[in-house]
Design a protein around this motif. Structure first.
Motif, PDB file in Angstrom:
ATOM      1  N   LEU A  14       0.826  -1.202   0.000  1.00 48.93           N
ATOM      2  CA  LEU A  14       0.000   0.000   0.000  1.00 48.93           C
ATOM      3  C   LEU A  14       0.864   1.256   0.000  1.00 48.93           C
ATOM      4  CD1 LEU A  14      -2.797   1.187   0.018  1.00 48.93           C
ATOM      5  CD2 LEU A  14      -2.870   0.883   2.508  1.00 48.93           C
ATOM      6  N   ALA A  15       1.951   1.235   0.763  1.00 44.08           N
ATOM      7  CA  ALA A  15       2.869   2.380   0.779  1.00 44.08           C
ATOM      8  C   ALA A  15       3.444   2.621  -0.611  1.00 44.08           C
ATOM      9  CB  ALA A  15       3.990   2.142   1.785  1.00 44.08           C
ATOM     10  N   HIS A  16       3.792   1.530  -1.293  1.00 42.72           N
ATOM     11  CA  HIS A  16       4.339   1.661  -2.650  1.00 42.72           C
ATOM     12  C   HIS A  16       3.281   2.192  -3.619  1.00 42.72           C
ATOM     13  CE1 HIS A  16       7.052   0.925  -5.967  1.00 42.72           C
ATOM     14  NE2 HIS A  16       6.118   0.228  -6.591  1.00 42.72           N
ATOM     15  N   SER A  17       2.052   1.719  -3.486  1.00 38.55           N
ATOM     16  CA  SER A  17       0.979   2.182  -4.365  1.00 38.55           C
ATOM     17  C   SER A  17       0.685   3.666  -4.147  1.00 38.55           C
ATOM     18  CB  SER A  17      -0.290   1.363  -4.127  1.00 38.55           C
ATOM     19  OG  SER A  17      -0.104   0.014  -4.520  1.00 38.55           O
ATOM     20  N   LEU A  18       0.720   4.113  -2.894  1.00 38.98           N
ATOM     21  CA  LEU A  18       0.500   5.529  -2.606  1.00 38.98           C
ATOM     22  C   LEU A  18       1.626   6.385  -3.178  1.00 38.98           C
ATOM     23  CD1 LEU A  18      -0.805   5.411   1.082  1.00 38.98           C
ATOM     24  CD2 LEU A  18      -2.133   5.741  -1.008  1.00 38.98           C
ATOM     25  N   ALA A  19       2.855   5.866  -3.104  1.00 35.35           N
ATOM     26  CA  ALA A  19       3.991   6.596  -3.682  1.00 35.35           C
ATOM     27  C   ALA A  19       3.855   6.691  -5.198  1.00 35.35           C
ATOM     28  CB  ALA A  19       5.301   5.911  -3.297  1.00 35.35           C
ATOM     29  N   THR A  20       3.385   5.598  -5.818  1.00 32.77           N
ATOM     30  CA  THR A  20       3.150   5.612  -7.268  1.00 32.77           C
ATOM     31  C   THR A  20       2.047   6.610  -7.625  1.00 32.77           C
ATOM     32  OG1 THR A  20       3.809   3.287  -7.426  1.00 32.77           O
ATOM     33  CG2 THR A  20       2.542   4.195  -9.262  1.00 32.77           C
ATOM     34  N   PHE A  21       0.992   6.621  -6.811  1.00 38.89           N
ATOM     35  CA  PHE A  21      -0.099   7.573  -7.020  1.00 38.89           C
ATOM     36  C   PHE A  21       0.414   9.016  -6.936  1.00 38.89           C
ATOM     37  CE2 PHE A  21      -3.300  10.312  -4.979  1.00 38.89           C
ATOM     38  CZ  PHE A  21      -4.298  10.283  -5.940  1.00 38.89           C
ATOM     39  N   THR A  22       1.255   9.294  -5.949  1.00 41.23           N
ATOM     40  CA  THR A  22       1.835  10.630  -5.802  1.00 41.23           C
ATOM     41  C   THR A  22       2.669  11.000  -7.019  1.00 41.23           C
ATOM     42  OG1 THR A  22       1.865  10.513  -3.376  1.00 41.23           O
ATOM     43  CG2 THR A  22       3.408  12.041  -4.410  1.00 41.23           C
ATOM     44  N   SER A  23       3.460  10.036  -7.494  1.00 38.40           N
ATOM     45  CA  SER A  23       4.327  10.294  -8.648  1.00 38.40           C
ATOM     46  C   SER A  23       3.510  10.576  -9.910  1.00 38.40           C
ATOM     47  CB  SER A  23       5.250   9.097  -8.873  1.00 38.40           C
ATOM     48  OG  SER A  23       6.048   9.275 -10.021  1.00 38.40           O
ATOM     49  N   LEU A  24       2.414   9.839 -10.092  1.00 34.24           N
ATOM     50  CA  LEU A  24       1.614   9.986 -11.307  1.00 34.24           C
ATOM     51  C   LEU A  24       0.747  11.249 -11.297  1.00 34.24           C
ATOM     52  CD1 LEU A  24       0.423   6.293 -11.824  1.00 34.24           C
ATOM     53  CD2 LEU A  24       2.146   7.513 -13.145  1.00 34.24           C
ATOM     54  N   THR A  25       0.212  11.583 -10.131  1.00 32.59           N
ATOM     55  CA  THR A  25      -0.752  12.688 -10.055  1.00 32.59           C
ATOM     56  C   THR A  25      -0.151  13.980  -9.532  1.00 32.59           C
ATOM     57  OG1 THR A  25      -1.420  12.115  -7.793  1.00 32.59           O
ATOM     58  CG2 THR A  25      -2.586  11.021  -9.614  1.00 32.59           C
ATOM     59  N   GLN A  26       1.044  13.888  -8.940  1.00 34.80           N
ATOM     60  CA  GLN A  26       1.668  15.045  -8.282  1.00 34.80           C
ATOM     61  C   GLN A  26       0.824  15.534  -7.101  1.00 34.80           C
ATOM     62  OE1 GLN A  26       4.888  16.048  -9.217  1.00 34.80           O
ATOM     63  NE2 GLN A  26       4.560  14.122 -10.327  1.00 34.80           N
ATOM     64  N   ILE A  27       0.023  14.628  -6.542  1.00 33.98           N
ATOM     65  CA  ILE A  27      -0.736  14.929  -5.324  1.00 33.98           C
ATOM     66  C   ILE A  27      -0.066  14.189  -4.168  1.00 33.98           C
ATOM     67  CG2 ILE A  27      -2.961  14.774  -4.152  1.00 33.98           C
ATOM     68  CD1 ILE A  27      -4.315  14.748  -6.885  1.00 33.98           C
ATOM     69  N   LYS A  28       0.611  14.915  -3.320  1.00 36.45           N
ATOM     70  CA  LYS A  28       1.283  14.304  -2.180  1.00 36.45           C
ATOM     71  C   LYS A  28       0.255  13.602  -1.301  1.00 36.45           C
ATOM     72  CE  LYS A  28       4.656  13.879   0.949  1.00 36.45           C
ATOM     73  NZ  LYS A  28       5.882  13.112   0.723  1.00 36.45           N
ATOM     74  N   THR A  29       0.474  12.296  -1.029  1.00 39.20           N
ATOM     75  CA  THR A  29      -0.531  11.486  -0.338  1.00 39.20           C
ATOM     76  C   THR A  29       0.106  10.634   0.749  1.00 39.20           C
ATOM     77  OG1 THR A  29      -1.835  11.365  -2.371  1.00 39.20           O
ATOM     78  CG2 THR A  29      -2.365   9.785  -0.645  1.00 39.20           C
ATOM     79  N   MET A  30      -0.535  10.590   1.915  1.00 39.51           N
ATOM     80  CA  MET A  30      -0.105   9.741   3.031  1.00 39.51           C
ATOM     81  C   MET A  30      -1.327   9.010   3.600  1.00 39.51           C
ATOM     82  SD  MET A  30       2.501  12.190   5.189  1.00 39.51           S
ATOM     83  CE  MET A  30       1.144  13.178   5.800  1.00 39.51           C
ATOM     84  N   PHE A  31      -1.068   7.923   4.313  1.00 37.68           N
ATOM     85  CA  PHE A  31      -2.134   7.223   5.027  1.00 37.68           C
ATOM     86  C   PHE A  31      -1.720   7.048   6.474  1.00 37.68           C
ATOM     87  CE2 PHE A  31      -3.737   3.233   6.828  1.00 37.68           C
ATOM     88  CZ  PHE A  31      -5.105   3.483   6.799  1.00 37.68           C
ATOM     89  N   PHE A  32      -2.611   7.441   7.383  1.00 41.14           N
ATOM     90  CA  PHE A  32      -2.370   7.215   8.805  1.00 41.14           C
ATOM     91  C   PHE A  32      -3.407   6.234   9.321  1.00 41.14           C
ATOM     92  CE2 PHE A  32      -3.193   8.148  13.305  1.00 41.14           C
ATOM     93  CZ  PHE A  32      -1.926   7.883  13.814  1.00 41.14           C
ATOM     94  N   GLY A  33      -2.930   5.105   9.869  1.00 43.14           N
ATOM     95  CA  GLY A  33      -3.825   4.110  10.444  1.00 43.14           C
ATOM     96  C   GLY A  33      -3.962   4.305  11.937  1.00 43.14           C
ATOM     97  N   PHE A  34      -5.163   4.164  12.446  1.00 45.75           N
ATOM     98  CA  PHE A  34      -5.411   4.416  13.857  1.00 45.75           C
ATOM     99  C   PHE A  34      -4.825   3.331  14.767  1.00 45.75           C
ATOM    100  CE2 PHE A  34      -9.336   6.902  12.341  1.00 45.75           C
ATOM    101  CZ  PHE A  34      -8.559   8.045  12.178  1.00 45.75           C
ATOM    102  N   SER A  35      -4.265   2.279  14.180  1.00 40.90           N
ATOM    103  CA  SER A  35      -3.537   1.290  14.985  1.00 40.90           C
ATOM    104  C   SER A  35      -2.120   1.763  15.285  1.00 40.90           C
ATOM    105  CB  SER A  35      -3.492  -0.053  14.245  1.00 40.90           C
ATOM    106  OG  SER A  35      -2.848   0.089  12.991  1.00 40.90           O
ATOM    107  N   GLY A  36      -1.748   2.948  14.752  1.00 41.15           N
ATOM    108  CA  GLY A  36      -0.427   3.500  15.008  1.00 41.15           C
ATOM    109  C   GLY A  36       0.557   3.183  13.904  1.00 41.15           C
ATOM    110  N   ILE A  37       0.202   3.511  12.673  1.00 48.66           N
ATOM    111  CA  ILE A  37       1.064   3.217  11.534  1.00 48.66           C
ATOM    112  C   ILE A  37       0.900   4.346  10.513  1.00 48.66           C
ATOM    113  CG2 ILE A  37      -0.659   1.868  10.261  1.00 48.66           C
ATOM    114  CD1 ILE A  37       1.672  -0.063   9.548  1.00 48.66           C
ATOM    115  N   LEU A  38       1.993   4.712   9.867  1.00 46.50           N
ATOM    116  CA  LEU A  38       1.967   5.777   8.870  1.00 46.50           C
ATOM    117  C   LEU A  38       2.631   5.279   7.596  1.00 46.50           C
ATOM    118  CD1 LEU A  38       1.408   8.836   8.226  1.00 46.50           C
ATOM    119  CD2 LEU A  38       3.783   9.249   8.910  1.00 46.50           C
TER     120      LEU A  38
END
Length: 368
Positions: A14-38
């Motif tokens: 998922l981290a890799h897919s989000l990085a790919t999404f950021t690269s393709l769209t130029q929209i900086k994207t992160m995910f924060f999980g409430f279990s304590g993971i970023l």
């Protein structure tokens, strides 16, 4: 609350897919999980200190917060930089993010992932009010300093430090297991589930040296062993410790030791045995080279003898090898250099690697 969660492999994907999404769209994207993971910058952050440091470093001028549910329970949030991003692109991003999450997550087991519409600025403000509400009530209910909850809070802080220690231990272990390969900060950070910048800060905080210097010190120490105790060529040794160019290996080696590999081999052909002690996280700031060496010998069941003259401690024997007729014995080096002080007078605080060397005493040696 979720009683189960995706696997670590899912988070990495998922981290890799989000990085790919950021690269393709130029929209900086992160995910924060409430279990304590970023998930950010193609990395998975697992401990509180790393997450906090990464979030503080982010500079989102404008952002959208997409709540994310898993199996109809709130799971986390996607954060997107929205400067110069139209509402239509934001809507398409929501659909795309939901699709890639459901492709990665084992939905038959964990349930469907849904990315909800982004929160409005008013809703974000209301969450801030709610945070302040709970913060004020927790402060009002805080017991005195001598009470049990305060001690529990300190234990939480210790847990964060322990998490950082575990992370850098992963990094150091990976370095030593792969010291014969070329090692980059990005590669090691990924193996330790940290960002490169955060791993770099951990090295300076816990090991008192930057990442590149630590790695090069370990490589040079291994090269010294091979130069002294083997007949391999310098080019072979350079390749064996992860240098693609012998000229660059020679440059690093000379910078660390003051000698070229050829000069080192010529001057140290009498070396019979070397004990190498890499830096450990549990070295205390106040400990000397002799202190950490004693711990190393004891933990590895290596016998040693030491003598004290005029308040200065000298190591006379390690294993089966000891002083003979005053012309052979043990000397020590730190990070490729031989200090003038005795081992109990030299601090181990900022050292990356210690070596004990059994050899002929050189005429200009002034210490053991």
């Amino acid at each position: 609350m979720l009683t189960y969660s995706p696997k670590q492999e899912d988070y990495r994907s998922l981290a890799h897919s989000l990085a790919t999404f950021t690269s393709l769209t130029q929209i900086k994207t992160m995910f924060f999980g409430f279990s304590g993971i970023l998930l950010a910058d193609d990395f998975v952050y697992l401990n509180a200190e790393a997450i906090e440091s990464t979030l503080v470093d982010e500079t989102f001028e404008n952002y959208a917060v997409f709540p994310v549910s898993l199996n109809q329970q709130l799971w986390g949030a996607v954060l997107c930089e929205t400067t110069d991003v139209s509402k239509k692109r934001l809507f398409l991003s929501q659909s795309y993010l939901q699709n890639i999450m459901n492709e990665i997550i084992d939905t038959p087991t964990l349930g469907t992932v849904k990315v909800w519409e982004p929160l409005t600025s008013d809703q974000v403000s209301q969450i801030n009010y709610l945070h302040d509400f709970f913060g004020n009530h927790q402060t009002a209910m805080m017991p005195t300093k001598s009470s049990q909850p305060t001690r529990a809070m300190k234990l939480d802080q210790l847990d964060d430090r322990d998490a950082a220690s575990r992370s850098i231990t992963l990094a150091v272990d990976y370095i030593h297991q792969n010291i014969q390969q070329s090692l980059s900060l990005n590669e090691v950070a990924q193996k330790a589930f940290l960002s490169p910048s955060y791993l770099s800060r951990l090295f300076k905080k816990y090991l008192h040296v930057n990442f590149v210097e630590y790695v090069n010190n370990q490589k040079v120490a291994l090269a010294q062993e091979k130069l002294a105790l083997s007949t391999d060529t310098i080019q072979q040794i350079s390749n064996q410790i992860g240098f693609s160019q012998t000229s660059y290996f020679t440059k690093i080696f000379k910078r660390k030791t003051g000698l070229t590999p050829s000069e080192f081999r010529q001057r140290n052909h009498t070396i019979q045995k070397i004990y190498t002690i890499p830096r450990k996280l549990d070295w205390e700031n106040s400990e000397s080279v002799y202190d950490v060496s004693k711990d190393f010998f004891k933990s590895n069941h290596i016998k040693y003898l030491a003598d004290s003259t005029d308040g200065t401690t000298y190591v006379n024997r390690i294993g089966d090898l000891g002083d003979t007729d005053g012309n052979r014995g043990w000397v020590y080096t730190v990070d490729g250099q031989q200090p003038l002080q005795s081992a109990d007078e030299t601090s181990a605080n900022d050292k990356s690697v210690i070596q004990w060397v059994y050899t002929d005493y050189s005429q200009d040696s002034q210490s053991k």
